[in-house]
Design a protein around this motif. Structure first.
Motif, PDB file in Angstrom:
ATOM      1  N   GLU A 155      45.915   8.587  32.893  1.00  0.00           N
ATOM      2  CA  GLU A 155      47.749   8.832  32.734  1.00  0.00           C
ATOM      3  C   GLU A 155      47.721   7.994  31.392  1.00  0.00           C
ATOM      4  O   GLU A 155      48.736   8.425  30.643  1.00  0.00           O
ATOM      5  N   GLN A 156      47.304   6.799  31.368  1.00  0.00           N
ATOM      6  CA  GLN A 156      47.644   5.904  29.807  1.00  0.00           C
ATOM      7  C   GLN A 156      47.083   6.647  28.837  1.00  0.00           C
ATOM      8  O   GLN A 156      47.812   6.687  27.893  1.00  0.00           O
ATOM      9  N   GLU A 159      38.119   4.620  41.434  1.00  0.00           N
ATOM     10  CA  GLU A 159      39.680   4.343  41.942  1.00  0.00           C
ATOM     11  C   GLU A 159      40.521   4.387  40.674  1.00  0.00           C
ATOM     12  O   GLU A 159      41.809   4.698  40.715  1.00  0.00           O
ATOM     13  N   GLN A 160      40.078   3.907  39.452  1.00  0.00           N
ATOM     14  CA  GLN A 160      40.820   3.755  38.258  1.00  0.00           C
ATOM     15  C   GLN A 160      40.967   5.029  37.255  1.00  0.00           C
ATOM     16  O   GLN A 160      41.647   4.939  36.342  1.00  0.00           O
ATOM     17  N   VAL A 161      40.011   6.127  37.573  1.00  0.00           N
ATOM     18  CA  VAL A 161      39.707   7.155  36.685  1.00  0.00           C
ATOM     19  C   VAL A 161      41.091   7.499  36.255  1.00  0.00           C
ATOM     20  O   VAL A 161      41.902   8.022  35.283  1.00  0.00           O
ATOM     21  N   GLN A 162      42.086   8.048  37.465  1.00  0.00           N
ATOM     22  CA  GLN A 162      43.371   8.761  37.205  1.00  0.00           C
ATOM     23  C   GLN A 162      44.308   7.818  36.609  1.00  0.00           C
ATOM     24  O   GLN A 162      45.164   8.190  35.634  1.00  0.00           O
ATOM     25  N   SER A 163      44.392   6.465  36.774  1.00  0.00           N
ATOM     26  CA  SER A 163      45.331   5.930  36.121  1.00  0.00           C
ATOM     27  C   SER A 163      45.085   5.629  34.634  1.00  0.00           C
ATOM     28  O   SER A 163      46.008   5.465  33.912  1.00  0.00           O
ATOM     29  N   ALA A 186      36.331  16.528  27.450  1.00  0.00           N
ATOM     30  CA  ALA A 186      35.050  17.178  27.872  1.00  0.00           C
ATOM     31  C   ALA A 186      34.391  16.228  28.875  1.00  0.00           C
ATOM     32  O   ALA A 186      34.195  15.327  28.595  1.00  0.00           O
ATOM     33  N   VAL A 187      34.000  17.197  29.992  1.00  0.00           N
ATOM     34  CA  VAL A 187      33.412  16.249  31.253  1.00  0.00           C
ATOM     35  C   VAL A 187      31.735  16.631  31.160  1.00  0.00           C
ATOM     36  O   VAL A 187      31.469  17.888  31.060  1.00  0.00           O
ATOM     37  N   LEU A 245      34.108  17.330  40.518  1.00  0.00           N
ATOM     38  CA  LEU A 245      35.169  17.944  40.881  1.00  0.00           C
ATOM     39  C   LEU A 245      36.306  16.836  40.788  1.00  0.00           C
ATOM     40  O   LEU A 245      37.570  17.238  40.697  1.00  0.00           O
ATOM     41  N   ASP A 246      36.085  15.617  41.401  1.00  0.00           N
ATOM     42  CA  ASP A 246      37.092  14.586  41.621  1.00  0.00           C
ATOM     43  C   ASP A 246      37.630  14.202  40.075  1.00  0.00           C
ATOM     44  O   ASP A 246      38.851  14.055  39.896  1.00  0.00           O
ATOM     45  N   VAL A 247      36.579  14.124  39.078  1.00  0.00           N
ATOM     46  CA  VAL A 247      37.197  14.021  37.542  1.00  0.00           C
ATOM     47  C   VAL A 247      38.087  14.858  37.089  1.00  0.00           C
ATOM     48  O   VAL A 247      38.984  14.798  36.560  1.00  0.00           O
ATOM     49  N   LEU A 248      37.415  16.372  37.309  1.00  0.00           N
ATOM     50  CA  LEU A 248      38.316  17.452  37.040  1.00  0.00           C
ATOM     51  C   LEU A 248      39.708  17.399  37.570  1.00  0.00           C
ATOM     52  O   LEU A 248      40.734  17.714  36.806  1.00  0.00           O
ATOM     53  N   LYS A 249      39.673  17.197  38.678  1.00  0.00           N
ATOM     54  CA  LYS A 249      40.843  17.170  39.582  1.00  0.00           C
ATOM     55  C   LYS A 249      42.011  16.232  38.983  1.00  0.00           C
ATOM     56  O   LYS A 249      42.940  16.362  38.806  1.00  0.00           O
ATOM     57  N   ALA A 250      41.397  14.840  38.839  1.00  0.00           N
ATOM     58  CA  ALA A 250      42.196  13.955  38.167  1.00  0.00           C
ATOM     59  C   ALA A 250      42.714  14.212  36.435  1.00  0.00           C
ATOM     60  O   ALA A 250      43.856  13.982  36.365  1.00  0.00           O
ATOM     61  N   CYS A 251      41.932  14.789  36.069  1.00  0.00           N
ATOM     62  CA  CYS A 251      42.324  15.405  34.606  1.00  0.00           C
ATOM     63  C   CYS A 251      43.487  16.347  34.718  1.00  0.00           C
ATOM     64  O   CYS A 251      44.403  16.117  33.974  1.00  0.00           O
ATOM     65  N   ARG A 252      43.510  17.385  35.682  1.00  0.00           N
ATOM     66  CA  ARG A 252      44.483  18.403  35.961  1.00  0.00           C
ATOM     67  C   ARG A 252      45.506  17.635  36.555  1.00  0.00           C
ATOM     68  O   ARG A 252      46.727  18.065  36.033  1.00  0.00           O
ATOM     69  N   GLU A 253      45.629  16.710  37.405  1.00  0.00           N
ATOM     70  CA  GLU A 253      46.660  16.018  38.020  1.00  0.00           C
ATOM     71  C   GLU A 253      47.538  15.515  37.100  1.00  0.00           C
ATOM     72  O   GLU A 253      48.814  15.191  37.068  1.00  0.00           O
TER      73      GLU A 253
END
Length: 149
Positions: free
Chosen positions: A96-97, A89-93, A108-109, A121-129
């Protein structure tokens, strides 16, 4: 009572042929010690968290830089940013920091080959967003039969 005889070093200064051979034994000893040190240290040089990477024919080689952030997704689905574990749940936040501090950072994933595709795919999506443009996947090159094991 024993008598001590004093010896002079004058007799030792006789002319003898000079020995100009190189003693190789200490050189070989030092080289073997260095070889052992490199053999022990080299596996520890992997950046980030150890992950069992998927194998592919010819992955594109990119240099590891200090600007590159390693994101690892282990077989159990846990996510690591660098070497610190982060809840899903904290990956995207967290990303962002990082993006606010260094928006041009390379990502690099590394996804374990046993992990479900959706977790990577969730990690890649968070990186793009978040806004990272330079995001890549890391894979292990397949060994050809003519290479050593």
């Amino acid at each position: 009572m024993t008598s001590h005889r004093w010896h002079s070093s004058v007799g030792k200064l006789q002319k003898t042929a000079m020995n100009s051979e190189i003693n190789v034994t200490p050189l070989v000893d030092v080289c073997l010690v260095l070889l052992i040190i490199f053999m022990v240290v080299t596996p520890m040089l992997q950046i980030g968290v150890p992950v069992n990477l998927p194998v592919t024919e010819e992955p594109e080689k990119t240099p590891d830089t200090d600007k590159q952030l390693q994101i690892s997704v282990k077989a159990d689905g846990s996510v690591y940013l660098g070497s610190s574990v982060v809840r899903k749940e904290q990956v995207q936040s967290e990303l962002e920091q990082i993006h606010q501090r260094t928006p041009d950072r390379e990502i690099a994933v590394k996804g374990d080959k046993q992990v479900k595709y959706g977790a990577v795919l969730d990690v890649l999506k968070a990186c793009r967003e978040v806004g990272f443009n330079n995001v890549g996947l890391i894979a292990q090159p397949k060994k050809s039969p003519n290479q050593g094991t």
